[in-house]
Design an enzyme around this catalytic site. Structure first.
Site, PDB file in Angstrom:
ATOM      1  N   HIS A 149      -0.344  54.551  16.027  1.00  0.00           N
ATOM      2  CA  HIS A 149       0.960  55.157  15.787  1.00  0.00           C
ATOM      3  C   HIS A 149       0.785  56.641  15.485  1.00  0.00           C
ATOM      4  CE1 HIS A 149       3.005  51.094  14.569  1.00  0.00           C
ATOM      5  NE2 HIS A 149       2.325  51.015  15.699  1.00  0.00           N
ATOM      6  N   GLU A 206       1.694  58.453  12.972  1.00  0.00           N
ATOM      7  CA  GLU A 206       1.223  58.710  11.606  1.00  0.00           C
ATOM      8  C   GLU A 206      -0.269  58.393  11.468  1.00  0.00           C
ATOM      9  OE1 GLU A 206       5.417  56.811  11.180  1.00  0.00           O
ATOM     10  OE2 GLU A 206       3.690  56.698  12.529  1.00  0.00           O
ATOM     11  N   CYS A 238       6.287  52.298   9.812  1.00  0.00           N
ATOM     12  CA  CYS A 238       6.208  50.847   9.652  1.00  0.00           C
ATOM     13  C   CYS A 238       5.396  50.543   8.392  1.00  0.00           C
ATOM     14  CB  CYS A 238       5.549  50.219  10.882  1.00  0.00           C
ATOM     15  SG  CYS A 238       3.798  50.623  11.054  1.00  0.00           S
ATOM     16  N   CYS A 283       1.726  51.919   8.566  1.00  0.00           N
ATOM     17  CA  CYS A 283       1.615  53.359   8.368  1.00  0.00           C
ATOM     18  C   CYS A 283       1.963  53.752   6.933  1.00  0.00           C
ATOM     19  CB  CYS A 283       2.511  54.097   9.349  1.00  0.00           C
ATOM     20  SG  CYS A 283       1.990  53.918  11.075  1.00  0.00           S
TER      21      CYS A 283
END
Length: 204
Positions: free
Chosen positions: A110, A112, A140, A143
């Site tokens: 992701h 992040e 999410c 993260c």
């Protein structure tokens, strides 16, 4: 009751010698009643220390937030999925990331996570402590956990989970909920910065 006494008491409960008329034929056997009584007596309450309650600090946007968020959105426009992130410390960007899940064949890549990994790759994890992470979409649970463990103390996101869930699958655990259950850190959260611009990326 000390450890030695506890072991002795439990052992006596587990093994009861049945006395027979012929001592030569006597053998150990398990006495179920003694077993139950012994274990009940040997049981000790265990106190579990829970972390002090932390909380998410919901805060309004700051003047500098839009500028850094635009950079995160620009990264999102080039990502496999439209998510981008920048990490800022003392007014300077120290890390950038964009979603590379398809390119790397890595579902954890992701925006992040990529930004955090790039900072960590430089060998100075302490620089993340007290930093701010800007992301085009609310993180999410994975993260958000990484944000907490790295000591990042401020999160700014554009589109919320509720908004993202209308166009893409999401794990519906808000960032504030994760922060509230993180007993070792307090994380300031600001949401909705340029949310409409971030959502437009899903229409391309």
């Amino acid at each position: 009751m000390g450890p030695a006494a506890l072991v002795s008491r439990t052992r006596r409960a587990l093994i009861a010698v049945s006395a027979e008329k012929d001592p030569a034929k006597s053998s150990p056997s398990i006495n179920r009643r003694a077993l139950v009584r012994g274990l009940a007596g040997a049981a000790m309450p265990v106190a579990v220390a829970l972390p002090a309650a932390a909380k998410a600090l919901l805060a309004p946007a700051r003047p500098e937030d839009e500028g850094f968020m635009r950079e995160a959105i620009d990264l999102a426009a080039r990502a496999d999925f439209p998510f981008g992130a920048v990490i800022v410390r003392d007014g300077k960007v120290i890390g950038r990331g964009l979603n590379l899940g398809a390119s790397l064949k890595d579902p954890t890549a992701h925006g992040e996570m990529i930004a955090i990994r790039r900072v960590l790759a430089e060998g100075n994890p302490g620089v993340l402590k007290g930093a701010t992470l800007y992301t085009s979409g609310e993180p999410c649970a994975m993260c958000m956990g990484a944000i907490a463990w790295c000591g990042i103390t401020r999160l700014v996101f554009a589109a919320s989970l509720a908004q993202l869930a209308t166009v893409i699958d999401q794990i519906m655990i808000p960032s504030a909920e994760v922060a509230d259950k993180t007993g070792f850190a307090t994380i300031e959260i600001t949401g909705g910065v340029l949310a409409s611009e971030a959502m437009k990326l899903f229409k391309r």
